[in-house]
Scaffold this motif. Structure first.
Motif, PDB file in Angstrom:
ATOM      1  N   ARG A  82       3.537 -10.349 -11.329  1.00  0.00           N
ATOM      2  CA  ARG A  82       3.413  -8.933 -11.675  1.00  0.00           C
ATOM      3  C   ARG A  82       3.244  -8.800 -13.186  1.00  0.00           C
ATOM      4  O   ARG A  82       3.908  -9.494 -13.953  1.00  0.00           O
ATOM      5  N   ARG A  83       2.378  -7.890 -13.604  1.00  0.00           N
ATOM      6  CA  ARG A  83       2.241  -7.644 -15.034  1.00  0.00           C
ATOM      7  C   ARG A  83       3.410  -6.769 -15.474  1.00  0.00           C
ATOM      8  O   ARG A  83       3.680  -5.743 -14.859  1.00  0.00           O
ATOM      9  N   VAL A  84       4.116  -7.195 -16.493  1.00  0.00           N
ATOM     10  CA  VAL A  84       5.252  -6.410 -16.993  1.00  0.00           C
ATOM     11  C   VAL A  84       5.175  -6.304 -18.506  1.00  0.00           C
ATOM     12  O   VAL A  84       4.482  -7.095 -19.159  1.00  0.00           O
ATOM     13  N   GLU A  85       5.915  -5.340 -19.024  1.00  0.00           N
ATOM     14  CA  GLU A  85       6.126  -5.267 -20.467  1.00  0.00           C
ATOM     15  C   GLU A  85       7.476  -5.944 -20.693  1.00  0.00           C
ATOM     16  O   GLU A  85       8.509  -5.482 -20.166  1.00  0.00           O
ATOM     17  N   ILE A  86       7.469  -7.057 -21.412  1.00  0.00           N
ATOM     18  CA  ILE A  86       8.707  -7.826 -21.584  1.00  0.00           C
ATOM     19  C   ILE A  86       9.712  -7.034 -22.429  1.00  0.00           C
ATOM     20  O   ILE A  86       9.373  -6.520 -23.490  1.00  0.00           O
ATOM     21  N   VAL A  87      10.932  -6.906 -21.941  1.00  0.00           N
ATOM     22  CA  VAL A  87      12.021  -6.324 -22.733  1.00  0.00           C
ATOM     23  C   VAL A  87      12.351  -7.365 -23.809  1.00  0.00           C
ATOM     24  O   VAL A  87      12.610  -8.523 -23.465  1.00  0.00           O
ATOM     25  N   PRO A  88      12.308  -6.978 -25.105  1.00  0.00           N
ATOM     26  CA  PRO A  88      12.407  -8.004 -26.152  1.00  0.00           C
ATOM     27  C   PRO A  88      13.822  -8.545 -26.373  1.00  0.00           C
ATOM     28  O   PRO A  88      14.352  -8.554 -27.479  1.00  0.00           O
ATOM     29  N   LEU A  89      14.446  -8.976 -25.273  1.00  0.00           N
ATOM     30  CA  LEU A  89      15.789  -9.558 -25.334  1.00  0.00           C
ATOM     31  C   LEU A  89      15.777 -10.877 -24.582  1.00  0.00           C
ATOM     32  O   LEU A  89      15.283 -10.938 -23.447  1.00  0.00           O
ATOM     33  N   GLU A  90      16.285 -11.941 -25.193  1.00  0.00           N
ATOM     34  CA  GLU A  90      16.536 -13.175 -24.460  1.00  0.00           C
ATOM     35  C   GLU A  90      17.963 -13.059 -23.956  1.00  0.00           C
ATOM     36  O   GLU A  90      18.887 -12.806 -24.734  1.00  0.00           O
ATOM     37  N   VAL A  91      18.121 -13.207 -22.657  1.00  0.00           N
ATOM     38  CA  VAL A  91      19.435 -13.015 -22.044  1.00  0.00           C
ATOM     39  C   VAL A  91      19.988 -14.397 -21.705  1.00  0.00           C
ATOM     40  O   VAL A  91      19.414 -15.114 -20.886  1.00  0.00           O
ATOM     41  N   ILE A  92      21.062 -14.786 -22.370  1.00  0.00           N
ATOM     42  CA  ILE A  92      21.604 -16.134 -22.195  1.00  0.00           C
ATOM     43  C   ILE A  92      22.949 -16.071 -21.480  1.00  0.00           C
ATOM     44  O   ILE A  92      23.851 -15.339 -21.897  1.00  0.00           O
TER      45      ILE A  92
END
Ligand code: TMP
Ligand code: ASP
Length: 239
Positions: A82-92
């Protein structure tokens, strides 16, 4: 689905448009970087391992109620998502101390936590992905409160599903990084990849590292570790 023009080339993947604006094709490369791109190399066969493993895990998560971007595996290295707009957070998410956690807090690697930790980095190359908390992410309008709450809940659910899954194949899930994206209708779903590039995997018996730390730390046996993880997930015939 037909591959059209290249939209983006990242460190480990290329992304291509398709004829449908809601779908893109990702193509996994063998290129590897570490330490904010300072260390560069090639891990032979990595693209195929990461593509197949990530697709398998995403399907497993979807079946267990975590929405993901996975649509269809096209080939060894290529997948429709799916094409998405990436939420600019790396979740660790972390279950055991290692890596930057050990360094930042001055503790040895291998401490098993009573409950998992969740942390965010702000995805921003110019700033070198600084650590950020949810209040700061809200202030910068990187996501809404509802999105952040749902991202944390999904990340913890992914952790509990994958931790159990990997233990059954003799692997401790030490920590991992997730990325989420917004679809055109505003839903937040799991995106990017789940692979030995983005997770720390330790053999349950010996604690041998079976992930990208072998490349980051020049431990040798990098390709063997990726192959071993592939064999654990798919069985020795890779079927
Ligand atoms: P860290 O200990 O270096 O913060 O890494 C935590 C986890 O996140 C580890 O499994 C590796 C993964 N990771 C990425 O996938 N991409 C990155 O850019 C970084 C820094 C870590
Ligand atoms: N892939 C990231 C980079 O190139 C970091 C890492 O995985 O260690 O900087």
């Amino acid at each position: 689905m037909k591959k059209c023009e290249q939209l983006y080339e990242g460190k480990a993947k290329k992304v291509f448009a398709t004829e449908d604006k809601d779908y893109v094709i990702v193509s996994y490369k063998d290129d590897a970087t570490a330490f904010d791109g300072l260390k560069k190399g090639v891990i032979e066969g990595k693209g195929a391992v990461n593509n197949r493993m990530s697709n398998y895990l995403m399907q497993y998560l979807s079946q267990n109620g975590v929405p993901t971007h996975f649509v269809e595996e096209l080939s060894e290295r290529e997948t429709v998502v799916r094409r998405v707009e990436i939420v600019p957070l790396e979740v660790i998410v972390r279950n055991i101390s290692a890596g930057s956690f050990s360094k930042r807090y001055g503790v040895e690697e291998g401490i098993v936590f009573d409950s998992p930790t969740v942390e965010f980095s702000y995805k921003n190359d110019d700033l070198h992905d600084p650590l950020i908390n949810s209040y700061q992410a809200l202030a910068l309008k990187l996501a809404t409160r509802e999105e952040i709450d749902s991202i944390i809940a999904m990340a913890l659910k992914v952790n509990s599903l994958l931790k159990d899954y990997f233990l059954k194949i003799g692997v401790k899930l030490v920590d991992f990084k997730l990325e989420f994206g917004r679809t055109s209708d505003g839903a937040v779903i799991l995106a990017d990849e789940i692979s030995p590039d983005t997770c720390r995997f330790w053999d349950a018996e010996t604690n041998m590292k079976l992930d990208k730390d072998r490349f980051r730390r020049d431990l040798g046996g990098v390709e063997d570790a990726y192959r071993e993880m592939m064999n654990r997930v798919f069985g020795d015939n890779n079927g």
